[in-house]
Design a protein around this motif. Structure first.
Motif, PDB file in Angstrom:
ATOM      1  N   UNK A  26      -7.548  -5.458   9.097  1.00 49.81           N
ATOM      2  CA  UNK A  26      -7.663  -6.804   9.671  1.00 49.81           C
ATOM      3  C   UNK A  26      -8.957  -6.946  10.469  1.00 49.81           C
ATOM      4  N   UNK A  27      -9.358  -5.867  11.135  1.00 49.38           N
ATOM      5  CA  UNK A  27     -10.600  -5.911  11.914  1.00 49.38           C
ATOM      6  C   UNK A  27     -11.803  -6.091  11.008  1.00 49.38           C
ATOM      7  N   UNK A  28     -11.933  -5.233   9.974  1.00 47.63           N
ATOM      8  CA  UNK A  28     -13.155  -5.317   9.180  1.00 47.63           C
ATOM      9  C   UNK A  28     -13.125  -6.459   8.170  1.00 47.63           C
ATOM     10  N   UNK A  33       0.064   1.788  10.135  1.00 45.42           N
ATOM     11  CA  UNK A  33      -0.216   0.677  11.060  1.00 45.42           C
ATOM     12  C   UNK A  33      -1.693   0.677  11.456  1.00 45.42           C
ATOM     13  N   UNK A  34      -2.241   1.859  11.732  1.00 51.16           N
ATOM     14  CA  UNK A  34      -3.650   1.936  12.076  1.00 51.16           C
ATOM     15  C   UNK A  34      -4.539   1.468  10.953  1.00 51.16           C
ATOM     16  N   UNK A  35      -4.210   1.859   9.727  1.00 48.35           N
ATOM     17  CA  UNK A  35      -4.984   1.421   8.571  1.00 48.35           C
ATOM     18  C   UNK A  35      -4.944  -0.092   8.418  1.00 48.35           C
ATOM     19  N   UNK A  67       0.817  -1.216   0.000  1.00 47.83           N
ATOM     20  CA  UNK A  67       0.000   0.000   0.000  1.00 47.83           C
ATOM     21  C   UNK A  67       0.851   1.268   0.000  1.00 47.83           C
ATOM     22  N   UNK A  68       0.342   2.306  -0.672  1.00 47.20           N
ATOM     23  CA  UNK A  68       0.993   3.615  -0.644  1.00 47.20           C
ATOM     24  C   UNK A  68       0.101   4.673  -0.004  1.00 47.20           C
ATOM     25  N   UNK A  69      -1.060   4.259   0.492  1.00 49.28           N
ATOM     26  CA  UNK A  69      -1.937   5.143   1.264  1.00 49.28           C
ATOM     27  C   UNK A  69      -2.233   4.466   2.598  1.00 49.28           C
ATOM     28  N   UNK A  70      -2.755   5.245   3.527  1.00 48.37           N
ATOM     29  CA  UNK A  70      -3.113   4.702   4.847  1.00 48.37           C
ATOM     30  C   UNK A  70      -4.607   4.847   5.024  1.00 48.37           C
ATOM     31  N   UNK A  71      -5.354   3.936   4.395  1.00 44.41           N
ATOM     32  CA  UNK A  71      -6.796   4.074   4.438  1.00 44.41           C
ATOM     33  C   UNK A  71      -7.565   2.797   4.195  1.00 44.41           C
ATOM     34  N   UNK A  72      -7.359   2.174   3.037  1.00 42.95           N
ATOM     35  CA  UNK A  72      -8.257   1.085   2.664  1.00 42.95           C
ATOM     36  C   UNK A  72      -8.008  -0.194   3.452  1.00 42.95           C
ATOM     37  N   UNK A  73      -6.757  -0.449   3.827  1.00 48.02           N
ATOM     38  CA  UNK A  73      -6.443  -1.726   4.470  1.00 48.02           C
ATOM     39  C   UNK A  73      -6.575  -2.899   3.529  1.00 48.02           C
ATOM     40  N   UNK A  74      -6.676  -2.626   2.215  1.00 47.76           N
ATOM     41  CA  UNK A  74      -6.918  -3.702   1.246  1.00 47.76           C
ATOM     42  C   UNK A  74      -5.825  -4.752   1.250  1.00 47.76           C
ATOM     43  N   UNK A  75      -4.627  -4.374   1.688  1.00 54.21           N
ATOM     44  CA  UNK A  75      -3.516  -5.325   1.699  1.00 54.21           C
ATOM     45  C   UNK A  75      -3.743  -6.483   2.656  1.00 54.21           C
ATOM     46  N   UNK A  76      -4.691  -6.337   3.595  1.00 51.70           N
ATOM     47  CA  UNK A  76      -4.941  -7.414   4.564  1.00 51.70           C
ATOM     48  C   UNK A  76      -6.396  -7.864   4.555  1.00 51.70           C
ATOM     49  N   UNK A  86     -11.339   7.174   6.291  1.00 51.28           N
ATOM     50  CA  UNK A  86     -11.808   5.892   5.776  1.00 51.28           C
ATOM     51  C   UNK A  86     -11.376   4.759   6.702  1.00 51.28           C
ATOM     52  N   UNK A  87     -10.108   4.772   7.110  1.00 58.52           N
ATOM     53  CA  UNK A  87      -9.621   3.733   8.020  1.00 58.52           C
ATOM     54  C   UNK A  87     -10.319   3.799   9.372  1.00 58.52           C
ATOM     55  N   UNK A  88     -10.599   5.017   9.862  1.00 54.27           N
ATOM     56  CA  UNK A  88     -11.358   5.146  11.107  1.00 54.27           C
ATOM     57  C   UNK A  88     -12.733   4.497  10.977  1.00 54.27           C
ATOM     58  N   UNK A  89     -13.370   4.716   9.833  1.00 53.93           N
ATOM     59  CA  UNK A  89     -14.679   4.107   9.595  1.00 53.93           C
ATOM     60  C   UNK A  89     -14.584   2.588   9.633  1.00 53.93           C
ATOM     61  N   UNK A  90     -13.526   2.038   9.040  1.00 55.93           N
ATOM     62  CA  UNK A  90     -13.338   0.584   9.092  1.00 55.93           C
ATOM     63  C   UNK A  90     -13.304   0.095  10.542  1.00 55.93           C
ATOM     64  N   UNK A  91     -12.556   0.807  11.372  1.00 58.27           N
ATOM     65  CA  UNK A  91     -12.439   0.401  12.768  1.00 58.27           C
ATOM     66  C   UNK A  91     -13.773   0.526  13.500  1.00 58.27           C
TER      67      UNK A  91
END
Length: 386
Positions: free
Chosen positions: A253-255, A246-248, A138-147, A194-199
């Protein structure tokens, strides 16, 4: 305690400089002909250069597909699959934001002999088998798509659909915060929210919420809320960038295990119909959906408020504490200068009925929301967001 199920990627490398691990991970997967799936923005920003150089220095020939666009349409994904087949690649590397990573996952799944047609794998569990190995960067800290084991594609002029399968999990997620240093403030803000919303949605999901996803969601939200202002105001601050990435990842992993709900369901039509970037779509509807959910989710919102040490007001009921969380998050969005109203991005007020109708198609997401939501409810939320 009730039974629960949790999955994530088998190998994860995190930290500044970990891009150097890429050739070794390719070798460990017994591959030698990689294709990078990315977009022109990544190429123009120079972010593909260190990845390509790392691979070529290891003696690897690299194919590159750089035509991914936001909210990737099926035709782009099919082009990428054809490119991978023609190049004879044996591993797919996704590099970029969520659109590039989601595309890479589907390319890896279908660029093999005997693969199913793309049209057959939408929904939950329709993908029949594992495809090529995948490494996601990933090059952004948002989608979490890598996990995550999810890919979202644009399936028509205005519609989006998800592919959900454990076969979409990457073999390796490689997260180097140095690759996020050039992210503009506006993109940092939108992807961070976006990452906050995932959490938040993982923590309040109706069906698959579990102790592991809860732990990850809380830590993700703590990292994101604590560091987003610094990441936006000082994009070269590597400590803030590391914390956001890390937060993303933790939120992803959570969602991936406790799926998202109505915030995403209402965000998708903004992307599908009006091509609003996904992170911004979530940021725009987040406080209004949370306000709607407050009656059902107050105890959980209150727990999150306590975990984040949100300042207390004079009233300390669960409902008051939940409202303090919503107000805190909204104030944070204002501080990082994220647009707060649909009209600020050019959407007309009479569009809310069309948006509400489209949102009701997201049944996979709406079923996880802590409170039932009707089309009339959705339109009231969009009206409030306008």
């Amino acid at each position: 305690m009730k039974k629960f199920f949790f999955q994530t990627v088998p190998v994860l490398h995190f930290g500044e400089g970990c891009l150097a691990e890429l050739p070794g991970q390719i070798a460990a997967l017994r591959a030698s002909r990689p294709m990078i799936v990315t977009d022109r923005g990544i190429v123009d920003a120079g972010l593909i250069a260190p990845v390509e150089q790392t691979l070529r220095a290891a003696g690897l020939e690299v194919a590159i597909f750089d035509s991914v666009v936001a909210d990737p349409p099926e035709k782009i994904v099919l082009q990428a699959i054809d490119t991978a087949k023609a190049a004879g690649v044996d591993i797919v590397i996704g590099l970029g934001g969520g659109s590039s990573l989601d595309t890479a996952k589907v390319v890896a799944a279908l660029a093999v002999d005997g693969a199913q047609p793309l049209a057959e794998i939408y929904g939950v569990g329709a993908l029949a088998r594992k495809g090529l190995p995948t490494i996601l960067i990933p090059t952004t800290s948002g989608t979490g798509s890598e996990v995550t084991a999810i890919s979202i594609l644009t399936t028509g002029e205005t519609t989006k659909a998800g592919i959900v399968s454990p076969y979409l999990f990457a073999d390796v997620a490689l997260l180097d915060p140095a690759l996020t240093l050039g992210l503009p403030a506006a993109v940092t803000a939108a992807t961070g929210i976006d990452a906050m919303v995932h959490a938040i949605e993982a923590f309040t999901g109706r069906h698959a919420k579990n102790p592991v996803s809860d732990m990850l969601a809380i830590e993700a939200l703590r990292l994101l809320t604590t560091n987003i202002e610094t990441a936006c105001s000082d994009g070269s601050n590597i400590a803030a960038r590391e914390a956001m990435l890390r937060g993303s990842m933790l939120a992803g992993q959570a969602f991936a295990n406790s799926p998202v709900g109505a915030i995403h369901a209402l965000a998708y039509p903004l992307g599908g119909i009006y091509h609003v970037p996904h992170g911004l779509s979530n940021a725009l509807v987040m406080p209004y959906v949370m306000q709607y959910n407050l009656e059902a989710a107050a105890p959980l919102y209150a727990q999150l408020a306590d975990a984040l040490n949100v300042p207390r007001g004079s009233e300390n009921s669960e409902e008051a504490r939940a409202q303090q969380l919503i107000d805190y998050l909204e104030a944070l969005a204002v501080k990082v200068k994220a647009p707060r109203k649909l009209r600020e991005i050019g959407i007309k007020q009479d569009a809310t009925s069309e948006l509400a109708e489209a949102a009701m198609l997201q049944t996979r997401l709406l079923m996880n929301n802590p409170k039932e939501l009707t089309q009339a409810d959705a339109q009231r939320i969009y009206d409030a967001a306008w």
